[in-house]
Design an enzyme around this catalytic site. Sequence first.
Site, PDB file in Angstrom:
ATOM      1  N   SER A 167       1.249  61.387  -1.001  1.00 53.95           N
ATOM      2  CA  SER A 167       1.845  60.161  -0.757  1.00 53.95           C
ATOM      3  C   SER A 167       1.315  59.606   0.456  1.00 53.95           C
ATOM      4  CB  SER A 167       3.409  60.315  -0.993  1.00 53.95           C
ATOM      5  OG  SER A 167       4.014  58.994  -1.191  1.00 53.95           O
ATOM      6  N   ARG A 236      17.034  54.064   0.272  1.00 58.64           N
ATOM      7  CA  ARG A 236      16.606  55.321  -0.196  1.00 58.64           C
ATOM      8  C   ARG A 236      16.796  55.275  -1.929  1.00 58.64           C
ATOM      9  NH1 ARG A 236      13.160  59.625   0.090  1.00 58.64           N
ATOM     10  NH2 ARG A 236      14.296  61.536  -0.071  1.00 58.64           N
ATOM     11  N   ASP A 331       2.512  58.661 -12.400  1.00 57.13           N
ATOM     12  CA  ASP A 331       2.748  58.323 -10.930  1.00 57.13           C
ATOM     13  C   ASP A 331       2.374  56.688 -11.225  1.00 57.13           C
ATOM     14  OD1 ASP A 331       2.896  57.594  -8.601  1.00 57.13           O
ATOM     15  OD2 ASP A 331       1.724  59.250  -7.752  1.00 57.13           O
ATOM     16  N   HIS A 364       5.706  59.707  -9.354  1.00 61.23           N
ATOM     17  CA  HIS A 364       5.372  60.291  -8.115  1.00 61.23           C
ATOM     18  C   HIS A 364       5.962  61.329  -7.458  1.00 61.23           C
ATOM     19  CE1 HIS A 364       3.345  59.103  -4.358  1.00 61.23           C
ATOM     20  NE2 HIS A 364       4.486  59.176  -3.817  1.00 61.23           N
ATOM     21  N   ASP A 365       7.148  61.800  -7.836  1.00 63.86           N
ATOM     22  CA  ASP A 365       7.654  62.980  -7.711  1.00 63.86           C
ATOM     23  C   ASP A 365       6.909  64.240  -7.962  1.00 63.86           C
ATOM     24  OD1 ASP A 365       9.899  62.856  -5.775  1.00 63.86           O
ATOM     25  OD2 ASP A 365      11.334  62.993  -7.309  1.00 63.86           O
TER      26      ASP A 365
END
Lengths: 402, 217
Positions: A167, A236, A331, A364-365
Amino acid sequence: MTTHKPSTAAKQEEPSVGIVSPNQVRLFQPPHVLKLANGAALGPITIQYETYGRLNAKKDNAILLCHALSGDAHAAGRHAPEDPAPGWWDTAVGPGKALDTDEYFILCANVLGGCKGSTGASSTDPATGRPYGLSFPIVTIGDMVECQKALVDHLGIPKLLAVVGGSMGGMQALEWAVRFPEKIQAAIPVATTYRLSAQGIAFNAVGREAIFADPNWKRGDYYGGEAPASGLAIARMIGHITYLSDKSMHEKFGRELRHREEYAYNFETEFQVESYLRHQGQKFIQRFDANSYLYITKAMDYFDMTDNFPSLRASLKRTRAKFLLLAFSSDWLFPPQEMRDIAGALRANGADVTYLEIKSDYGHDAFLLETEEVTRAMKPFLRYLHRGGHGAHRGAAEGGVL
Amino acid sequence: MNEEQAPARAGSENNEGLQRNDFRTVLDLVEPGSRVLDLGCGDGTLLQLLRARKQASGYGVEMDQRLIMECIARGLSVFQGNLDEGLRDFEDQSFDYVILNQTLPAVHRPAYVLDEMLRVGKMGIVSFPNFACWRVRWHLLTRGRMPVDEIIPYEWYDTPNIHHLTVVDFEEFCRKQGVAIRRAFYFRQLSRGHAVTRMLRPNLRAGYALFVIAREP
């Protein structure tokens, strides 16, 4: 320095670097201040870092690990035995792991602008004796990399074996490759991009707006009072939506309700996914500074390797590094196509580059969750890099057992 | 024949795969220092040979994640990609040779892939099992079932090969596509005997064929 192996490690537990302690170094002492991308000068700068494994006599086994937006220098192990969770990439940093601490000296530093020990908006401005707040200068990925370079020099490492990061950490790995081509042997950018997309900027902007709108934010001058916790928590929560995929969200939460079978027909936190996001937001405000969130997301927004270059290919001309680019199929925040573009440009330049798109539903995680696949790729890559062809196949086989 | 399918892993890495006629033929063809692109490069055995013995700078394209990791362990440069989507990240005439070794039957769009090969490379090398080989014909004739042997090592329901073809089919295909066959090599088995440039009735006798192709001038 770090304790290499814990004396009290439970035998059946997963291999770990054990108990580690962070270090701090003051760099860019006036008059040798850092000239930032925006023209301002900054110094002194404190950088917090941790190291795992040992630097060998030849000093050729050092790997710099760069953290993402909300990460810090604490990548592996625990600061105290009672810590509830280990560092943010403990699954990949340790004995026998992707970044094998039996082989390599791993270095991870909190970024410039961060809030976990490195100089940032919450640090004390030596000129005023008060926290910087919004008087802290805007910093860029390039500025962060300059600080990492100063740290590497400070530690007496002539050349890094590799710079690894996912990232925003991947942006730093790419930046290293072009900014200090003679200082790194390889780069492993993971789930990243050469320039943040409009969509990426948009999500960051909404996160910042949530902080701006929090009455406790007070134009960044909230230190000593109530922090803009609700704004940061919303930021967040937005972030977490972008880190998951539609499919992983569906599989993780579906339309499940918590504590009840039927709809309550009110505004309580009812769906599991709501509860998850709220929990993530609440957890985050305990450990992160809202101003840091503003500064770091802004640094990501500004990141564009092609600035001042006619093409991506031209922007990558300077690098001499060998590349392993890892993307993840689901992602959508840092789409595989952008990684492919980097790989294509590097290849057109004749660079030594491997591009791998790991199949994953985690969005993305995935870069933090698909440890097994990441290990299978990263471990043999580093082994070949460090040792040449010797034992290369053993590396692939070992990756498989993890 | 089946025992020959598993490539020998023992011995020096730089000799691995040398028993294979297709690999040896490619090694003989490629001039030292060439730029080579291997489409469907598998575990990278051929690329490694080319690098070690011909100082070739090479890239591979492969779809299978596990095979790419084998390539990584060999220190090779590989792109994960699907050949049927073309070689859009690759520039015109940027390679001396583009190799399609034992992969043609597995692609969905053979004409497009061949076209892309000759766009990106000056020359192409295509090798494939010959479905008209007498052994295959005999198997079909006598047993009436899809052959599973060295040439066609998969059950019909579990094969990546969707376009079986013959030597004659390929020659005709090239004519239609405006592709010139510069050289031809035939071998009866993958890892036994040797490749020949002349064979009586290759469409009947060759287990495999390897062609060097270029754009029709």
